[in-house]
Enzyme design. Structure first.
Site, PDB file in Angstrom:
ATOM      1  N   ARG A 117       0.800  -1.224   0.000  1.00 21.74           N
ATOM      2  CA  ARG A 117       0.000   0.000   0.000  1.00 21.74           C
ATOM      3  C   ARG A 117       0.836   1.279   0.000  1.00 21.74           C
ATOM      4  NH1 ARG A 117      -5.179  -0.051   2.424  1.00 21.74           N
ATOM      5  NH2 ARG A 117      -4.543  -1.956   3.482  1.00 21.74           N
ATOM      6  N   ARG A 166     -13.121  -1.491  -1.086  1.00 21.69           N
ATOM      7  CA  ARG A 166     -12.662  -1.183   0.273  1.00 21.69           C
ATOM      8  C   ARG A 166     -13.729  -0.546   1.171  1.00 21.69           C
ATOM      9  NH1 ARG A 166      -9.160   2.008   1.320  1.00 21.69           N
ATOM     10  NH2 ARG A 166      -8.281   0.868   3.051  1.00 21.69           N
ATOM     11  N   CYS A 168     -27.011  -3.147  -6.373  1.00 26.46           N
ATOM     12  CA  CYS A 168     -28.167  -3.420  -5.513  1.00 26.46           C
ATOM     13  C   CYS A 168     -27.741  -4.006  -4.181  1.00 26.46           C
ATOM     14  CB  CYS A 168     -29.138  -4.323  -6.259  1.00 26.46           C
ATOM     15  SG  CYS A 168     -29.700  -3.504  -7.752  1.00 26.46           S
TER      16      CYS A 168
HETATM   17  C1  PLP Z   1      -0.708  -8.003   2.241  1.00 29.16           C
HETATM   18  C2  PLP Z   1       0.664  -8.386   2.619  1.00 29.16           C
HETATM   19  C3  PLP Z   1       1.708  -7.466   2.494  1.00 29.16           C
HETATM   20  C4  PLP Z   1       1.507  -6.048   2.052  1.00 29.16           C
HETATM   21  O1  PLP Z   1       0.755  -5.304   2.946  1.00 29.16           O
HETATM   22  P1  PLP Z   1       0.631  -3.717   2.748  1.00 29.16           P
HETATM   23  O2  PLP Z   1      -0.209  -3.301   3.869  1.00 29.16           O
HETATM   24  O3  PLP Z   1      -0.012  -3.486   1.424  1.00 29.16           O
HETATM   25  O4  PLP Z   1       2.012  -3.157   2.809  1.00 29.16           O
HETATM   26  C5  PLP Z   1       2.983  -7.893   2.792  1.00 29.16           C
HETATM   27  N1  PLP Z   1       3.229  -9.152   3.201  1.00 29.16           N
HETATM   28  C6  PLP Z   1       2.248 -10.061   3.343  1.00 29.16           C
HETATM   29  C7  PLP Z   1       2.580 -11.427   3.784  1.00 29.16           C
HETATM   30  C8  PLP Z   1       0.932  -9.712   3.061  1.00 29.16           C
HETATM   31  O5  PLP Z   1      -0.051 -10.598   3.219  1.00 29.16           O
END
Ligand code: PLP
Length: 420
Positions: free
Chosen positions: A278, A314, A343
């Site tokens: 993210r 989200r 819907c």
């Molecule tokens: C989802 C995930 C990430 C990334 O998470 P962010 O919040 O997008 O940085 C990293 N490692 C694992 C194992 C994940 O499941």
């Protein structure tokens, strides 16, 4: 900082007005800024360069578009993948197999086999059972699978329950107290090269104290395992750093995060691995949508937009907030509910929010939609699969075409015995 700014009264992605993209591609459409992606990738790397040895694996699930992966490959990132499909995307983007980490609580035999054959750099094992199966697959192929053991540190990340992964009741990793024993037993297996530990306590982390606690616990475990005579050369600290979704919101910066990591890991003598998602992609994308109509409500009007929960899940899934802005703001504001056409009452983006005034036919954007946006899109209500565009300065290109409902319909069949 991102590159979605007003220029001459029109919201742009870098140097391209968003209404031009909407006119040519239609709406809804995701628009990514290459400059923002690059900037975030560099800021994160530079912050962590205070550490002696790092490996950066972009969490593909946050935005698996191959053009996005290509940009990150260019920035020297490998990938953190959670399925064979994601692995193949990372490889297709040109990321070396050795730079790919394979995570995920339910890797199938087929996926483990494909990943061993591809020469994936590290498997983050989520259980002893998985390690035993992987050892057998690797040995039968005459290969050695390099592994880290994912540990559940039983720390509350203090984020949304649905994206919290490091508490004892969560499905991820092996129990902290059992980890050293499992590490020792897996180290004895032919076919495995146990080299490290992995942890990931959750996503959209806004408070670094739980991360510090989890990393400190991992450090203690690392020392315990080393004392038992097993090498631990790699420590994967996962991803999870949050991003601001509301204008003006303050979150820990990559520098703050790096300071916490540096403090905890200073005597670790290990390669520290990261799996950011993210924080790289979140603010590098917006979802452009058109207002279908404004409908009178009991208290405030409903702004009905052509984007829906199938395009951006989200808000429906996590009650998430996405700022909304008009592409051609008039300076007026209105208080409204913003909803999609689906819907379901959960197809709601905002309630009673003060937004740029909009009317039917106007364009708007949901901001911070670059992570967990298009990747979660689906065709619910037989809607098209949302397209994606990338902008680079004054150039832009469609990087994922809209998949029309007719294409989905064409994959369906009525069996003979229903019509006979
Ligand atoms: C989802 C995930 C990430 C990334 O998470 P962010 O919040 O997008 O940085 C990293 N490692 C694992 C194992 C994940 O499941």
């Amino acid at each position: 900082m991102d590159h979605f700014q007003l220029k001459n009264g029109v919201l742009h992605a870098e140097d391209v007005p968003l209404d031009r993209i909407a006119a040519e591609v239609g709406t809804p459409v995701y628009v990514y800024s290459r400059a923002t992606l690059t900037r975030h990738a560099r800021v994160f790397r530079e912050a962590l360069s205070v550490l002696p040895r790092i490996h950066l694996a972009f969490a593909v699930k946050s935005n698996p578009n191959i053009a996005v992966l290509s940009v990150l490959k260019g920035e020297g990132y490998g990938a953190d993948v959670v399925s064979e499909g994601e692995m193949n995307r990372a490889l297709a983007a040109g990321m070396p197999a050795a730079d790919i980490v394979f995570s995920g609580v339910g890797k199938s035999r087929r996926e483990l086999t494909a990943a061993v054959q591809a020469g994936i750099g590290q498997f983050n094992l989520e259980s002893e059972e998985e390690g035993v199966e992987l050892a057998q697959i690797a040995a039968s192929l005459g290969k050695v699978a390099t592994c880290a053991l994912r540990v559940n540190p039983n720390v509350d990340a203090r984020t949304h329950a649905k994206i919290s992964t490091g508490k004892a009741e969560n499905k991820f990793g092996v129990a902290y107290d059992r980890a050293a024993g499992i590490y020792a037993r897996l180290s004895a297996l032919e076919g495995l090269n146990m080299r490290g530990l992995a942890v990931h306590i959750g996503s959209q982390i806004s408070d670094l104290e739980p991360s510090r606690q989890a990393f400190a616990k991992m450090g203690e475990l690392m020392r315990e395992i080393r004392t038992q005579g097993f090498p631990v050369s790699h420590m994967d600290l996962g991803g999870g750093l949050g991003v601001p979704y509301k204008g003006g919101e303050q979150l820990p910066t990559p520098e703050d995060y790096a300071a916490v990591v540096a403090g905890v890991t200073k005597d670790w003598d290990a390669t520290i691995m990261f799996e950011p998602g993210r924080v790289i992609t979140g603010n590098a994308g917006v979802l452009v949508t058109e207002v279908i109509r404004v409908k009178q409500g009991v208290n405030v009007p409903f702004v009905v937009v052509d984007a829906a929960m199938n395009d951006l899940a989200r808000p429906a899934m996590y009650d998430a907030w996405h700022d909304f802005a008009a592409v051609r703001p008039t300076g007026e504001t209105m208080v409204a509910n913003i909803v999609g056409p689906i819907c379901e009452s959960s197809d709601t983006f905002a309630m009673g929010r003060t937004i740029d005034a909009v009317k039917a036919g106007d364009l708007g954007v949901f901001r911070t939609a670059g992570a967990y946006g298009a990747t979660m899109a689906n065709t619910y209500n037989s809607r098209p699969l949302v397209p994606e565009v990338m902008v680079d300065g004054d150039r832009w290109a469609i990087v994922a075409e809209r998949i029309e409902p007719a294409a989905v319909l064409a994959a369906e069949r009525i069996p003979d015995w229903l019509t006979a």
